[in-house]
Design a protein around this motif. Structure first.
Motif, PDB file in Angstrom:
ATOM      1  N   ASP A 456       0.819  -1.220   0.000  1.00 29.67           N
ATOM      2  CA  ASP A 456       0.000   0.000   0.000  1.00 29.67           C
ATOM      3  C   ASP A 456       0.851   1.267   0.000  1.00 29.67           C
ATOM      4  O   ASP A 456       0.370   2.345  -0.381  1.00 29.67           O
ATOM      5  CB  ASP A 456      -0.945   0.010   1.209  1.00 29.67           C
ATOM      6  CG  ASP A 456      -2.147  -0.899   0.985  1.00 29.67           C
ATOM      7  OD1 ASP A 456      -2.213  -1.550  -0.080  1.00 29.67           O
ATOM      8  OD2 ASP A 456      -3.026  -0.963   1.869  1.00 29.67           O
ATOM      9  N   THR A 494      -8.278   3.912  -1.755  1.00 34.38           N
ATOM     10  CA  THR A 494      -7.901   2.743  -0.963  1.00 34.38           C
ATOM     11  C   THR A 494      -6.485   2.317  -1.322  1.00 34.38           C
ATOM     12  O   THR A 494      -5.894   2.808  -2.277  1.00 34.38           O
ATOM     13  CB  THR A 494      -8.822   1.545  -1.244  1.00 34.38           C
ATOM     14  OG1 THR A 494      -8.531   1.032  -2.548  1.00 34.38           O
ATOM     15  CG2 THR A 494     -10.284   1.917  -1.136  1.00 34.38           C
ATOM     16  N   GLY A 495      -5.989   1.356  -0.586  1.00 34.40           N
ATOM     17  CA  GLY A 495      -4.742   0.696  -0.938  1.00 34.40           C
ATOM     18  C   GLY A 495      -5.006  -0.398  -1.964  1.00 34.40           C
ATOM     19  O   GLY A 495      -6.062  -0.435  -2.603  1.00 34.40           O
ATOM     20  N   GLY A 523      -7.369  -1.452  -6.113  1.00 33.48           N
ATOM     21  CA  GLY A 523      -6.882  -2.767  -5.729  1.00 33.48           C
ATOM     22  C   GLY A 523      -7.753  -3.895  -6.232  1.00 33.48           C
ATOM     23  O   GLY A 523      -8.574  -3.720  -7.137  1.00 33.48           O
TER      24      GLY A 523
END
Lengths: 738, 131
Positions: A456, A494-495, A523
C-alpha cells in the motif's frame, strides 16, 4: 538472526497524542529508536524505492535493551474466593484435540511445583487424570486407564472424599455411533488427608506454577473444548454428575454446587460466568475461541444467539495469543505539526532492525487535504505474521515457484509463541479466527514483502510523487467513527487490497457514496470478508471463513457466526452484499506467478470517461510493466457481474487478458470444479476496471487488481497506469458533480 | 447421483465410470508418474524456469510442487533480494528449518533448477543427467 522485536500500542494517532512502543531485545543489547515518516517501504530492486524521513522527536535516542517474552496459550482464571472444601467433585464436558501431546491442564484449583489442591488433567499417557495434594508432600493421582480419542466429547468427573479418602474418576464417551469402549470408572484410596489451598487462582485449560513473588505462570495448555465445568463440595453419584451437567440442577443437588460455569453467557465477552449463587466468575486470557458448538449441538441451529445453550463450549489452544503484554520501551508524543501519513518507530541495533508501524491523522476536527488515503488496517491485522507459505502444502502450487522464507518467516516458524494469522491453523488443526496486532507485527512494516501494508505504500509514494496531498484514515477509525471519519473528504483512495470489512465500515462507505463521496478502489479482492472488531479489546478482529470463498481453512459447521457480534461471517457476497454493489466489481480470480496487462474496451470511448483516458491511446496495453509480477493486472482480480449487483450504468472501461496457468477462478465462481479454470484455458480469468456515477454527484473507480499500484512508479511515474490514475484523482477531486 | 443406490447405478452412469477406470489404468493407476527417460522435460524447465510450460512439463511440476511439508524444499533468503540458501521444512512449526549452508544461490533460476533436480531424484529414484 532476529534480535529486535517491536509493536506499537495504537495504529491511529493524532499530533499531540501519546504512543507507546513495546520492544524486546533478545540479546539485551541496547538499541536506537527513531521516529520515521514512511512515503514508500518498497526496498526491492527495480521497485519504487525505500523512502522514509526521520522526524524530530525527543524519543529519538538510545535505549537499554531488555528481553521480553511472549506467553501464548489461552486459559481461564477464577480468582475466587473459594470456600474451604473438605471434599470435591470436578466435572465438565471435554473434547480434546491433541490428547497425545503431553500434560494438559483441564480444570482445578491446583498449583505447581507444590502440588497443592485438586485438578483434572490430561496426562502424558493421553488419559484423564485426577490429582489431589495437600501442598506439603502428600499427593495422589488417579488415571482413567483409557487413552482419549481426539475430537470426541467426553463427560469427565473426578471426586475426593475426605472422610473415606476415596478418589473416583469417571469418563463417559458421548458418541452414539462409535463402537468403542471409551468409558472408564476407577477408584482408589488417597493418602492425602486434606486438600491444600493453593496461592493461585482456580484455572481452566492450563496448569499454573507459583512464582517466588506471589505471581504465577501458566503452562501445559490444553487443546480442545471444555463445556459446563462444575465444582461441587462432595463426591457425586453417577446420576448426580449427569444431572449437574445441566442447569439448573435438581433442588437436592443445589447445596453441593460451589460453581457452575456457563460459557454460553455473554459469548462476545472475555468473562466466564458462574451460575451458582457464589458468583465465582472468571476471566479468559489470550482469547480462546468462543461461539463454538458444544457436545449437544443438534445441527438445527447455526446462530449461537438463537441457542446459546448449544454453544456453551470454549475452544482453548496452546498457541492462542491476544496481547504480548510487553512493557513500553519507547514512549513519545506525536509532534505538533507532524504531517499525516504512514509512520513507524524504527528500532535498530548493530545487526537488526524492526518497525512499530502506525498512522498519523490530522488534529481532531481538521483536514489538511481533500483526499483521504484509507489505510487497510483491518486487512493488515488479518495478515499479521502469516505462516501460510511454510504451513500449507499448496503454497508452492499457488505461487508457481519455490517458497521463499525470509529471516522473519524463519523466526516466526521456529518461535510459535508469536502466534498465528487468520490464514493459519492452530497446532490442533482448528482455524485461527482471531487476529491481533498487539505483538511484534513482522510483516506490517516497510522493507518487507510487497503485500498488505508495504504494497500500500506504493499508493502513498505515488500520491506524493504526483503532488496530491492526502490525509490518512484507517479502517479502525472508519469502524469506530463511521461516516464522520471520511465525510470531510471529497474523495477516498484505498490501498491495493482492502479485503476485510466490518459492518460499520461497510455502512460508512455506503453512506459516503450515497451523499456524493468519490471512491477510488485501487486494488483487488477488496470488500471480501466480513469481519468483526471486539467491543472491548483493541487491536483484534474476527473472521469466520464460512461456506465459500478463496479460503485457507473452512469454519466448522455451525460456527459461521462471529463470537464478537453474532453476525454471520464469511464473504460479504454470501451475506447478500456483494462488493459489486459497492464498487462495481468483485473477486473472481487469484494467481501469484506473473501479472498481465489491461486493454481498453469499447466502453472506454464513452464521453463519461473521456477524462480518464486523456493521453492514453485507444490500443495501448495498460500496465504491461510493474514490480508485482511484471504487470498491473495481477495477484487477485475482480470483475463486474450485473447478477451480483454491478450497477447497470457502470462502464467496464478496461479488461485484462493473457493470464497464466496459475491464475484460477475462486471457488464461489466455479461451484463444480473442472480442469479449465485457469488463465490459459478460461476467458473468465480477467480483471475488469469499472467506473460509475453515484447519487449526489459522486463516482466510483475500481481497478480490480492488487498489482495495479505496483506499476505506478514505473519509469519515474511516467507510464499509462500512473497517467490513468492521475486523470481519475484530478477529476475525483474536482468539485464539479458527475 | 439421485437415482438408484451406489451398489446398482444406472447403466449409463456405470458405463461412464468404467471409462474413467480404464483411463486410470492407462495412467498407471492414478497419480501422475514422472518418467525418468523424459529428460527433455527437464531441459525445457532448465531453459525456461518461469514458464509458461508445456502441458507435460506442467504435470511434472505439479507433482513436484505438491511435496509434503515434512522435508519440503524451500529457499531461505540470506541477503535481501541477493542470496538464498536451500532449506527443508521440518513439517512442524517450532522445529528448526534445516538450512543447507553450502547450497547457496545468487539467482532464483539456479535455485529452482537445483530443487527440480533434487525432486527428480526423490520421485524417480534416479539422478537427473542432462547437459
Amino acid at each position: 538472526v532476529k534480535t529486535l522485536f517491536a509493536y506499537p500500542d495504537r495504529v491511529s494517532v493524532r499530533p499531540g497524542e501519546r504512543l507507546r512502543v513495546m520492544v524486546s531485545s533478545e540479546d539485551e543489547s541496547p538499541f536506537d529508536a527513531e521516529l520515521i515518516r514512511i512515503r514508500c517501504g518498497d526496498s526491492s530492486p527495480g521497485g519504487a524505492g525505500y523512502k522514509v524521513e526521520t522526524v524530530a522527536s525527543r524519543a529519538n535516542r538510545r535505549y537499554p535493551g531488555r528481553r521480553q517474552a511472549i506467553a501464548a496459550g489461552s486459559h481461564a482464571l477464577v480468582p475466587g474466593p473459594f470456600p474451604d472444601l473438605a471434599s470435591v467433585t470436578l466435572q465438565a464436558f471435554v473434547m480434546p484435540t491433541t490428547p497425545a501431546k503431553g500434560w494438559q491442564g483441564l480444570l482445578g484449583w491446583w498449583s505447581e511445583p507444590t502440588e497443592c489442591g485438586f485438578g483434572l488433567f490430561i496426562d502424558d499417557h493421553g488419559e484423564f487424570l485426577l490429582a489431589v495434594g495437600d501442598g506439603k508432600g502428600a499427593v495422589d493421582v488417579l488415571r482413567a486407564g483409557k487413552p482419549l480419542l481426539a475430537r470426541q466429547w467426553y463427560l469427565v468427573s473426578g471426586g475426593y472424599d475426605r472422610e473415606s479418602r476415596a478418589l473416583v474418576l469417571r469418563q463417559r464417551l458421548l458418541s452414539e455411533h462409535l463402537r468403542l469402549d471409551g468409558d472408564a470408572h476407577v477408584t482408589a484410596t488417597a493418602g492425602t488427608a486434606a486438600l491444600g489451598r493453593p496461592a493461585v487462582p482456580f484455572s481452566m485449560a492450563t496448569i499454573l506454577t507459583e512464582g517466588k513473588d506471589g505471581g504465577f505462570t501458566a503452562g501445559a495448555h490444553f487443546n480442545g473444548r471444555i463445556e459446563a465445568p462444575r465444582l461441587a463440595n462432595r463426591t457425586l453419584a453417577p446420576e448426580e454428575i449427569e444431572a449437574l451437567a445441566a442447569w439448573p440442577p435438581p433442588p437436592a443437588l443445589a447445596p453441593a454446587v460451589v460453581a457452575a460455569w456457563d460459557f454460553g453467557i455473554d459469548i462476545p465477552g472475555i468473562r466466564v460466568h458462574d451460575r451458582s449463587p457464589n458468583g465465582l466468575h472468571g476471566t479468559l486470557v489470550n482469547l480462546p475461541t468462543r461461539a463454538v458448538t458444544g457436545h449437544a449441538w443438534t445441527g438445527e441451529v447455526h446462530d449461537w444467539r438463537l441457542a446459546p445453550e448449544q454453544y456453551g463450549a470454549i475452544h482453548f489452544h496452546d498457541d492462542d495469543l491476544y496481547d504480548a503484554g510487553w512493557e513500553a520501551s519507547v514512549e513519545l508524543t506525536i509532534p505538533d505539526g507532524a504531517r499525516g501519513g504512514c509512520y513507524a518507530v524504527r528500532v535498530a541495533n548493530a545487526g537488526d532492525e524492526s518497525f512499530a508501524t502506525f498512522f498519523v491523522r490530522p488534529p481532531k476536527g481538521r483536514t489538511t487535504a481533500p483526499l483521504a488515503f484509507l489505510a487497510s488496517t483491518a486487512t493488515y491485522t488479518a495478515y499479521v505474521d502469516i505462516q501460510w507459505g511454510a504451513q500449507n502444502q499448496a503454497a508452492e502450487m499457488r505461487m508457481g515457484s519455490a517458497t521463499i522464507l525470509d529471516p522473519d518467516d524463519v523466526t516466526l516458524y521456529e518461535h510459535p509463541e508469536h502466534g498465528w494469522s487468520a490464514y493459519d491453523l492452530h497446532r490442533d488443526g482448528s482455524p485461527v479466527v482471531y487476529a491481533t496486532r498487539l505483538r511484534p507485527c513482522f510483516n506490517w512494516a516497510p522493507k518487507t514483502g510487497l503485500w498488505s501494508f508495504n504494497a500500500d505504500t506504493h499508493v502513498t509514494d505515488w500520491l506524493e510523487a504526483k503532488g496530491h496531498a492526502y490525509d490518512v484514515v484507517t479502517d479502525d477509525d472508519l469502524h469506530a467513527e463511521g461516516l464522520a471519519a471520511i465525510a470531510p473528504y471529497r474523495a477516498v483512495v484505498t490501498g491495493a487490497h482492502p479485503e476485510y470489512w466490518s459492518t460499520p465500515m461497510w455502512r460508512a462507505m455506503t453512506a459516503y457514496l450515497r451523499r456524493g463521496g468519490r471512491l477510488m478502489y485501487l486494488g483487488g479482492n477488496g470488500f471480501y470478508w466480513r469481519i468483526a472488531y471486539h467491543r472491548e479489546l483493541p487491536g483484534v478482529i474476527e473472521v469466520r471463513r464460512a461456506e465459500t470463498g478463496a479460503r485457507y481453512w473452512a469454519a466448522e459447521p455451525g460456527e459461521y457466526h462471529m463470537s464478537f457480534t453474532g453476525e454471520l461471517g464469511g464473504l460479504w457476497r454470501r451475506v447478500g452484499c456483494p462488493p459489486n454493489r459497492l464498487v462495481g466489481i468483485g473477486t473472481v480470480v487469484t494467481g501469484f506467478d506473473r501479472s498481465s496487462y489491461y486493454r481498453r474496451t469499447e466502453a472506454s470511448r464513452d464521453p463519461r470517461v473521456a477524462f480518464m483516458f486523456e493521453g492514453i491511446g485507444a490500443e495501448e496495453r495498460i500496465g504491461d510493466f510493474g514490480i508485482l509480477g511484471g504487470g498491473a493486472a495481477g495477484l487477485e482480480l475482480d470483475a463486474a457481474d450485473p447478477a451480483l449487483g454491478t450497477p447497470p450504468h457502470a462502464l467496464v472501461v478496461a479488461r485484462s487478458e493473457a493470464h497464466s496457468y496459475y491464475y484460477l477462478l475462486v471457488p464461489e465462481e466455479t461451484l463444480f470444479h473442472h480442469p479449465a479454470i485457469n488463465g490459459l484455458e478460461c476467458d473468465a480469468v480477467r480483471a475488469e476496471m469499472v467506473f460509475f456515477e453515484t447519487p449526489g454527484g459522486g463516482a466510483v473507480f475500481s481497478t480490480g487488481s492488487i498489482a495495479w499500484a505496483g506499476s505506478l512508479a514505473h519509469q519515474g511515474y511516467a507510464n499509462n497506469v500512473s497517467r490513468l490514475t492521475d486523470n481519475v484523482v484530478r477529476r475525483f477531486l474536482d468539485p464539479e458533480p458527475f | 447421483v439421485g437415482a438408484g443406490n451406489a451398489a446398482d447405478p444406472p447403466v449409463a452412469f456405470r458405463a461412464s465410470l468404467a471409462g474413467n477406470w480404464r483411463r486410470g489404468r492407462e495412467w498407471g493407476g492414478g497419480m501422475y508418474t514422472i518418467d525418468p527417460k523424459r529428460t527433455d522435460l527437464a531441459l525445457e524447465f532448465k531453459r525456461n524456469v518461469w514458464g509458461p510450460h508445456s502441458a507435460e512439463l506442467q504435470r511434472v511440476l505439479n507433482r513436484m510442487r505438491w511435496e509434503p511439508l515434512k522435508g519440503k524444499f524451500v529457499l531461505v533468503c540470506t541477503k535481501p533480494h541477493a542470496e538464498w540458501k536451500l532449506a527443508e521444512l521440518p513439517g512442524e512449526r517450532g522445529k528448526p528449518v534445516k538450512v543447507h549452508e553450502d547450497v547457496v544461490f545468487t539467482d532464483l533460476e539456479a535455485a529452482e533448477w537445483e530443487i527440480f533436480k533434487r525432486r527428480w531424484k526423490r520421485i524417480t529414484g534416479q539422478d537427473l543427467k542432462v547437459d
